[in-house]
Design an enzyme around this catalytic site. Sequence first.
Site, PDB file in Angstrom:
ATOM      1  N   SER A 166      23.914  51.836  17.378  1.00  0.00           N
ATOM      2  CA  SER A 166      23.617  51.689  15.549  1.00  0.00           C
ATOM      3  C   SER A 166      25.325  51.548  15.341  1.00  0.00           C
ATOM      4  CB  SER A 166      23.726  52.744  15.045  1.00  0.00           C
ATOM      5  OG  SER A 166      24.063  52.526  13.618  1.00  0.00           O
ATOM      6  N   HIS A 223      15.181  53.187  11.795  1.00  0.00           N
ATOM      7  CA  HIS A 223      16.561  52.910  12.782  1.00  0.00           C
ATOM      8  C   HIS A 223      16.475  54.010  13.615  1.00  0.00           C
ATOM      9  CE1 HIS A 223      20.728  52.542  12.575  1.00  0.00           C
ATOM     10  NE2 HIS A 223      20.943  53.779  13.015  1.00  0.00           N
ATOM     11  N   ASP A 238      13.353  48.960  11.412  1.00  0.00           N
ATOM     12  CA  ASP A 238      14.657  49.589  10.882  1.00  0.00           C
ATOM     13  C   ASP A 238      15.285  48.649   9.263  1.00  0.00           C
ATOM     14  OD1 ASP A 238      17.205  50.368  10.883  1.00  0.00           O
ATOM     15  OD2 ASP A 238      17.692  50.150  13.064  1.00  0.00           O
TER      16      ASP A 238
END
Length: 712
Positions: free
Chosen positions: A548, A669, A634
């Site tokens: 991320s 995600h 995501d």
Amino acid sequence: MNPPIAKRVGTRREHHGDVFLDPYEWLRDKANPDVVAYLEAENAYTDEQTAHLAPLRQRIFDEIKARTKETDLSVPTRRGDWWYYGRSYEGKQYGVQCRCPIGDPDDWTPPELDEHTEIPGEQILLDENVEAEGHDFFSLGAASVSLDGNTLAFSVDVVGDERYTLKFRNLLTGEMYDDTIVGIGAGATWAADNRTVYYVTVDEAWRPDTVWRHRLGSGLPGERVHHEPDERFWLAVGRSRSNKYVFIAAGSAVTSEVFYADAADGDAEFTSILPRRELVEYSVEHAVVGGEDRFLILHNDGAENFTLVEAPVSDPAAFRTLIEHREDVRLDAVDAFETHLVVSYRSEALPRIQLWPIYADGNYGHPEEITFETELTSSGLSGNPNWSSPRLRIGTTSFVVPVRVYDIVLATGERILLREQPVLGDYRPEEYVERRDWAVAPDGARIPVSVIHRAGLQFPAPTLLYGYGAYESCEDPRFSIARLSLLDRGMVFVIAHVRGGGELGRPWYEHGKLLEKKNSFTDFIAVGAHLVGTDVTRPENLVALGGSAGGLLMGAVANMAPDLFAGILAQVPFVDALTTILDPSLPLTVTEWDEWGNPLADPEVYHYMKSYSPYENVEAKNYPAILAMTSLNDTRVYYVEPAKWVAALRHAKTDSNPLLLKTEMVAGHGGISGRYERWKEAAFQYAWVLATADPDHHSSGEVDHLFPTPNV
């Protein structure tokens, strides 16, 4: 197989006099069959390029499975007339939420439940395996029981886009209510009337922007309670532990405001506790001190590392300071109970907790530190739903000590170990080393470094270096069963606690964001160089890992110091940061401007971000081996970012090192769902890491442990 080559279609972007021709922006349209075909081709290429690691992957998966107690149950937590706990079963992907009735109302000792025997009066509240049937993806958002214990509210996501469906179950009959609310955020908060539920919905940019309340069984649509029009702010809702108030928190990265209402009144109006002021953050807890309702307010107005004050509910601005600001201590949270407070804080880059008695006369007692014996222990509150309880539940862990759950008897201070996370296979913490080291950044800042490895390991050794460095997030000591498969093969695991995180307090965060973001990258590079300089490892044996916002870190260091690493594993990486932050319609934009800056409005921010954004800075040069992992659904970091990045790297790089993109076609995600599938994913990544960091021993996928573990 030859690697897939994405076509180049120039898309013009112009801001502040700068023109950028983006050849891979067309990959953003996942409804385009050519985009899906490209992602599937990359998956096929990755499968082919990693097929030789299948034996190693299987052994790592088998080790994780063999070390895990698959049929297990958690320590029961008391609430009302029930003990609540979770179960897991061998062969089942998901957990089962259960409860059983208490025996003696005066007995707060958790029952010693046996996972293999029938528990008298046990009630299954929610079997996640049943809810997941027929779905390739499943995530449980909320599982909240009304205060009277009669109704369960739970939310599920079966796509991976973090939009949940809220459902209700009558726990007296087992029947489902007709009430179903679609497209909400994960949580659900009961009011004290046992009929009203508060929840949050998100806007088109996935920003939680509206709080609603729903009256169970009314047949009426939800009532809008609070809307946040400022696109920098998001909302959350919760209930005080005292069950007296419902709080709505509005927050941006740098400013916050909290509203409160009577939890017993299903029609209550919400009132602001302190009006928002730009750059002032605060959080609120309800306490009763000397018979008076008070708000405990943690704020940073003139106190960078926060200060704790109290004020009467009737006059929240009438502060009295309880804990002064300190430059060496970051106050994180305060939790209130009937007879005590628990203050969570951070000192010397570690989380700590402190117990404060509350006396009947309205005074506070002397704070007591809750300490543990090892240097790198993380400690914090565990499940404590009760306002009035003679015990306090806490949890601890370290990199080598599994999670331990304790009850502290408040009257005596006795500490009772209720459970240590089981690790099968004769695991012994003393066979592993965890230590704190320090590296020095180019500007002289001292960077905390956590180092974990097997005792007796010969150096230099293959090393996995992890980093994140954003949002003031702290990478605290945490035990991992899966990580043992790396350590037992002679790999060192290192965490670089770079600026942008919060390990050393708010200044550590402030100096790793906005126009100082590059400190995160140079800190990470400095830690890598320190590991090489102290003979922990060599560049040809050093692999970097981040996900991320930590994936942005990976992309940046790949451009800035490619010769320092043998490989880079980037998980859902934020590698096309400037393109994203320039688009206000995307989730990671308006609410993120306080973290990264606003490149739309500020030319300096635009050019600064462009100077480090990984995608724009791909060059014709040698790069280390790279594995990028992403998910099609995501909503935080779109799959298109790593897809574009890999396409650009493949076009420009001058080396023959492996470059792989793996896209989960049904996930969000957090990656794929189900514990066995997650173990397989961990095995896939770890096998690649081992083969990249130590190719002489692992490239064939056939070599066994450096440190044998015969019971696994």
